[in-house]
Design a protein around this motif. Structure first.
Motif, PDB file in Angstrom:
ATOM      1  N   PRO A  27       0.804  -1.215   0.000  1.00 42.60           N
ATOM      2  CA  PRO A  27       0.000   0.000   0.000  1.00 42.60           C
ATOM      3  C   PRO A  27       0.847   1.279   0.000  1.00 42.60           C
ATOM      4  O   PRO A  27       2.046   1.258   0.293  1.00 42.60           O
ATOM      5  N   VAL A  28       0.188   2.375  -0.313  1.00 34.44           N
ATOM      6  CA  VAL A  28       0.828   3.688  -0.315  1.00 34.44           C
ATOM      7  C   VAL A  28       1.563   3.895   1.006  1.00 34.44           C
ATOM      8  O   VAL A  28       1.022   3.631   2.080  1.00 34.44           O
ATOM      9  N   GLY A  29       2.823   4.331   0.909  1.00 34.41           N
ATOM     10  CA  GLY A  29       3.601   4.660   2.099  1.00 34.41           C
ATOM     11  C   GLY A  29       4.395   3.524   2.702  1.00 34.41           C
ATOM     12  O   GLY A  29       5.187   3.743   3.618  1.00 34.41           O
ATOM     13  N   GLU A  30       4.213   2.292   2.219  1.00 30.64           N
ATOM     14  CA  GLU A  30       4.994   1.181   2.769  1.00 30.64           C
ATOM     15  C   GLU A  30       6.466   1.331   2.396  1.00 30.64           C
ATOM     16  O   GLU A  30       6.806   1.792   1.309  1.00 30.64           O
ATOM     17  N   VAL A  31       7.341   0.927   3.322  1.00 32.52           N
ATOM     18  CA  VAL A  31       8.781   0.884   3.099  1.00 32.52           C
ATOM     19  C   VAL A  31       9.214  -0.550   3.351  1.00 32.52           C
ATOM     20  O   VAL A  31       8.738  -1.194   4.294  1.00 32.52           O
ATOM     21  N   HIS A  32      10.097  -1.079   2.499  1.00 31.40           N
ATOM     22  CA  HIS A  32      10.545  -2.465   2.653  1.00 31.40           C
ATOM     23  C   HIS A  32      11.856  -2.699   1.913  1.00 31.40           C
ATOM     24  O   HIS A  32      12.387  -1.797   1.274  1.00 31.40           O
ATOM     25  N   GLU A  33      12.347  -3.932   2.014  1.00 29.75           N
ATOM     26  CA  GLU A  33      13.510  -4.397   1.263  1.00 29.75           C
ATOM     27  C   GLU A  33      13.074  -5.645   0.510  1.00 29.75           C
ATOM     28  O   GLU A  33      11.988  -6.181   0.750  1.00 29.75           O
ATOM     29  N   GLY A  34      13.914  -6.112  -0.388  1.00 30.78           N
ATOM     30  CA  GLY A  34      13.632  -7.336  -1.119  1.00 30.78           C
ATOM     31  C   GLY A  34      14.846  -8.247  -1.080  1.00 30.78           C
ATOM     32  O   GLY A  34      15.987  -7.770  -1.075  1.00 30.78           O
ATOM     33  N   PHE A  35      14.588  -9.548  -1.046  1.00 32.68           N
ATOM     34  CA  PHE A  35      15.676 -10.530  -1.012  1.00 32.68           C
ATOM     35  C   PHE A  35      15.334 -11.676  -1.954  1.00 32.68           C
ATOM     36  O   PHE A  35      14.246 -12.257  -1.862  1.00 32.68           O
ATOM     37  N   ALA A  36      16.247 -11.986  -2.868  1.00 29.01           N
ATOM     38  CA  ALA A  36      16.038 -13.091  -3.806  1.00 29.01           C
ATOM     39  C   ALA A  36      16.457 -14.397  -3.142  1.00 29.01           C
ATOM     40  O   ALA A  36      17.640 -14.652  -2.948  1.00 29.01           O
ATOM     41  N   VAL A  37      15.476 -15.200  -2.778  1.00 27.20           N
ATOM     42  CA  VAL A  37      15.732 -16.505  -2.164  1.00 27.20           C
ATOM     43  C   VAL A  37      16.428 -17.411  -3.179  1.00 27.20           C
ATOM     44  O   VAL A  37      17.281 -18.216  -2.833  1.00 27.20           O
ATOM     45  N   GLU A  38      16.046 -17.244  -4.436  1.00 33.94           N
ATOM     46  CA  GLU A  38      16.703 -17.899  -5.566  1.00 33.94           C
ATOM     47  C   GLU A  38      16.677 -16.911  -6.721  1.00 33.94           C
ATOM     48  O   GLU A  38      16.082 -15.838  -6.600  1.00 33.94           O
ATOM     49  N   GLU A  39      17.345 -17.220  -7.822  1.00 31.37           N
ATOM     50  CA  GLU A  39      17.313 -16.283  -8.952  1.00 31.37           C
ATOM     51  C   GLU A  39      15.859 -16.001  -9.303  1.00 31.37           C
ATOM     52  O   GLU A  39      15.058 -16.925  -9.459  1.00 31.37           O
ATOM     53  N   THR A  40      15.526 -14.719  -9.410  1.00 33.44           N
ATOM     54  CA  THR A  40      14.129 -14.311  -9.540  1.00 33.44           C
ATOM     55  C   THR A  40      13.966 -13.201 -10.568  1.00 33.44           C
ATOM     56  O   THR A  40      14.781 -12.283 -10.630  1.00 33.44           O
ATOM     57  N   THR A  41      12.883 -13.288 -11.350  1.00 30.68           N
ATOM     58  CA  THR A  41      12.493 -12.219 -12.265  1.00 30.68           C
ATOM     59  C   THR A  41      11.067 -11.826 -11.915  1.00 30.68           C
ATOM     60  O   THR A  41      10.202 -12.698 -11.744  1.00 30.68           O
ATOM     61  N   PHE A  42      10.828 -10.520 -11.785  1.00 32.08           N
ATOM     62  CA  PHE A  42       9.486 -10.063 -11.421  1.00 32.08           C
ATOM     63  C   PHE A  42       9.163  -8.728 -12.070  1.00 32.08           C
ATOM     64  O   PHE A  42      10.044  -7.948 -12.428  1.00 32.08           O
ATOM     65  N   LEU A  43       7.861  -8.495 -12.229  1.00 34.52           N
ATOM     66  CA  LEU A  43       7.319  -7.273 -12.807  1.00 34.52           C
ATOM     67  C   LEU A  43       6.824  -6.381 -11.678  1.00 34.52           C
ATOM     68  O   LEU A  43       6.178  -6.860 -10.743  1.00 34.52           O
ATOM     69  N   VAL A  44       7.127  -5.086 -11.773  1.00 31.13           N
ATOM     70  CA  VAL A  44       6.684  -4.121 -10.761  1.00 31.13           C
ATOM     71  C   VAL A  44       5.957  -2.971 -11.459  1.00 31.13           C
ATOM     72  O   VAL A  44       6.437  -2.439 -12.454  1.00 31.13           O
ATOM     73  N   VAL A  45       4.818  -2.593 -10.895  1.00 27.91           N
ATOM     74  CA  VAL A  45       4.120  -1.376 -11.279  1.00 27.91           C
ATOM     75  C   VAL A  45       4.115  -0.497 -10.045  1.00 27.91           C
ATOM     76  O   VAL A  45       3.567  -0.880  -9.001  1.00 27.91           O
ATOM     77  N   ALA A  46       4.771   0.658 -10.143  1.00 24.53           N
ATOM     78  CA  ALA A  46       4.879   1.596  -9.022  1.00 24.53           C
ATOM     79  C   ALA A  46       4.327   2.952  -9.471  1.00 24.53           C
ATOM     80  O   ALA A  46       5.069   3.771 -10.014  1.00 24.53           O
ATOM     81  N   PRO A  47       3.014   3.188  -9.278  1.00 19.72           N
ATOM     82  CA  PRO A  47       2.389   4.411  -9.779  1.00 19.72           C
ATOM     83  C   PRO A  47       3.054   5.698  -9.304  1.00 19.72           C
ATOM     84  O   PRO A  47       3.097   6.673 -10.041  1.00 19.72           O
ATOM     85  N   GLY A  48       3.572   5.721  -8.099  1.00 19.73           N
ATOM     86  CA  GLY A  48       4.217   6.930  -7.583  1.00 19.73           C
ATOM     87  C   GLY A  48       5.727   6.876  -7.646  1.00 19.73           C
ATOM     88  O   GLY A  48       6.411   7.707  -7.066  1.00 19.73           O
ATOM     89  N   GLY A  49       6.269   5.880  -8.339  1.00 16.74           N
ATOM     90  CA  GLY A  49       7.710   5.734  -8.426  1.00 16.74           C
ATOM     91  C   GLY A  49       8.295   5.065  -7.195  1.00 16.74           C
ATOM     92  O   GLY A  49       7.595   4.395  -6.430  1.00 16.74           O
ATOM     93  N   ILE A  50       9.590   5.262  -6.998  1.00 19.88           N
ATOM     94  CA  ILE A  50      10.327   4.667  -5.883  1.00 19.88           C
ATOM     95  C   ILE A  50      10.992   5.787  -5.119  1.00 19.88           C
ATOM     96  O   ILE A  50      11.550   6.711  -5.713  1.00 19.88           O
ATOM     97  N   ALA A  51      10.960   5.693  -3.779  1.00 21.72           N
ATOM     98  CA  ALA A  51      11.585   6.711  -2.942  1.00 21.72           C
ATOM     99  C   ALA A  51      12.525   6.057  -1.947  1.00 21.72           C
ATOM    100  O   ALA A  51      12.225   4.998  -1.410  1.00 21.72           O
ATOM    101  N   ARG A  52      13.648   6.678  -1.729  1.00 15.07           N
ATOM    102  CA  ARG A  52      14.568   6.224  -0.680  1.00 15.07           C
ATOM    103  C   ARG A  52      14.156   6.889   0.627  1.00 15.07           C
ATOM    104  O   ARG A  52      13.950   8.095   0.653  1.00 15.07           O
ATOM    105  N   PRO A  53      14.023   6.075   1.689  1.00 19.01           N
ATOM    106  CA  PRO A  53      13.603   6.675   2.970  1.00 19.01           C
ATOM    107  C   PRO A  53      14.683   7.550   3.604  1.00 19.01           C
ATOM    108  O   PRO A  53      15.817   7.518   3.258  1.00 19.01           O
TER     109      PRO A  53
END
Length: 97
Positions: A71-97
Protein backbone atom coordinates in the motif's frame (compact mmCIF):
# COMPACT_ATOMS: atom_id res chain seq x y z
CA UNK A 1 20.30 -6.85 -9.77
CA UNK A 2 19.19 -5.84 -13.27
CA UNK A 3 16.37 -3.41 -13.92
CA UNK A 4 14.62 -2.72 -17.22
CA UNK A 5 12.12 0.16 -17.33
CA UNK A 6 9.22 -0.79 -19.57
CA UNK A 7 7.31 2.45 -19.15
CA UNK A 8 7.89 5.75 -17.39
CA UNK A 9 4.43 7.04 -16.45
CA UNK A 10 3.70 10.74 -17.17
CA UNK A 11 3.06 11.35 -13.45
CA UNK A 12 6.43 9.92 -12.32
CA UNK A 13 5.40 6.30 -11.86
CA UNK A 14 7.23 3.33 -13.36
CA UNK A 15 6.54 -0.10 -14.79
CA UNK A 16 9.67 -2.26 -14.83
CA UNK A 17 11.15 -5.74 -14.83
CA UNK A 18 13.71 -6.80 -12.23
CA UNK A 19 16.05 -9.76 -12.31
CA UNK A 20 17.92 -10.60 -9.12
CA UNK A 21 20.54 -13.28 -8.61
CA UNK A 22 20.11 -15.69 -5.72
CA UNK A 23 21.09 -13.93 -2.50
CA UNK A 24 20.78 -10.40 -3.93
CA UNK A 25 19.10 -7.72 -1.81
CA UNK A 26 17.16 -4.66 -2.95
CA UNK A 27 17.98 -1.70 -0.70
CA UNK A 28 15.37 -0.20 1.60
CA UNK A 29 12.88 1.84 -0.41
CA UNK A 30 9.33 3.13 -0.37
CA UNK A 31 6.47 3.49 -2.79
CA UNK A 32 4.62 6.80 -2.50
CA UNK A 33 1.86 5.49 -4.82
CA UNK A 34 1.91 1.85 -3.69
CA UNK A 35 3.46 -1.07 -5.55
CA UNK A 36 2.21 -4.13 -7.41
CA UNK A 37 4.64 -7.02 -7.82
CA UNK A 38 4.14 -10.17 -9.90
CA UNK A 39 6.82 -12.89 -9.79
CA UNK A 40 7.55 -14.50 -13.16
CA UNK A 41 10.29 -16.93 -12.06
CA UNK A 42 12.04 -17.78 -8.82
CA UNK A 43 11.28 -16.81 -5.23
CA UNK A 44 11.34 -13.32 -3.67
CA UNK A 45 11.00 -12.31 -0.02
CA UNK A 46 9.72 -8.80 0.70
CA UNK A 47 10.99 -8.11 4.19
CA UNK A 48 11.68 -5.47 6.84
CA UNK A 49 8.28 -4.03 5.98
CA UNK A 50 6.75 -1.06 7.78
CA UNK A 51 3.50 0.64 6.88
CA UNK A 52 2.85 4.38 6.46
CA UNK A 53 2.49 4.68 10.27
CA UNK A 54 5.90 3.00 10.73
CA UNK A 55 4.25 -0.15 12.16
CA UNK A 56 6.07 -3.42 11.35
CA UNK A 57 4.34 -5.73 8.86
CA UNK A 58 4.94 -9.45 8.23
CA UNK A 59 7.40 -10.56 5.57
CA UNK A 60 5.89 -11.80 2.31
CA UNK A 61 7.50 -14.62 0.32
CA UNK A 62 6.40 -14.92 -3.30
CA UNK A 63 7.00 -17.72 -5.80
CA UNK A 64 6.44 -17.74 -9.56
CA UNK A 65 2.86 -16.80 -10.41
CA UNK A 66 2.21 -14.93 -7.14
CA UNK A 67 1.17 -11.30 -6.71
CA UNK A 68 1.82 -8.79 -3.91
CA UNK A 69 0.41 -5.32 -3.26
CA UNK A 70 2.29 -2.85 -1.05
CA UNK A 71 0.00 0.00 0.00
CA UNK A 72 0.83 3.69 -0.31
CA UNK A 73 3.60 4.66 2.10
CA UNK A 74 4.99 1.18 2.77
CA UNK A 75 8.78 0.88 3.10
CA UNK A 76 10.55 -2.47 2.65
CA UNK A 77 13.51 -4.40 1.26
CA UNK A 78 13.63 -7.34 -1.12
CA UNK A 79 15.68 -10.53 -1.01
CA UNK A 80 16.04 -13.09 -3.81
CA UNK A 81 15.73 -16.51 -2.16
CA UNK A 82 16.70 -17.90 -5.57
CA UNK A 83 17.31 -16.28 -8.95
CA UNK A 84 14.13 -14.31 -9.54
CA UNK A 85 12.49 -12.22 -12.26
CA UNK A 86 9.49 -10.06 -11.42
CA UNK A 87 7.32 -7.27 -12.81
CA UNK A 88 6.68 -4.12 -10.76
CA UNK A 89 4.12 -1.38 -11.28
CA UNK A 90 4.88 1.60 -9.02
CA UNK A 91 2.39 4.41 -9.78
CA UNK A 92 4.22 6.93 -7.58
CA UNK A 93 7.71 5.73 -8.43
CA UNK A 94 10.33 4.67 -5.88
CA UNK A 95 11.59 6.71 -2.94
CA UNK A 96 14.57 6.22 -0.68
CA UNK A 97 13.60 6.68 2.97
Amino acid sequence: MELSVLRAHPDGGLTFLVRMREGARAERHGHPGGEETYVLTGKLRIDRRVDASNEPQPDATLSAGEYFFAPVGEVHEGFAVEETTFLVVAPGGIARP
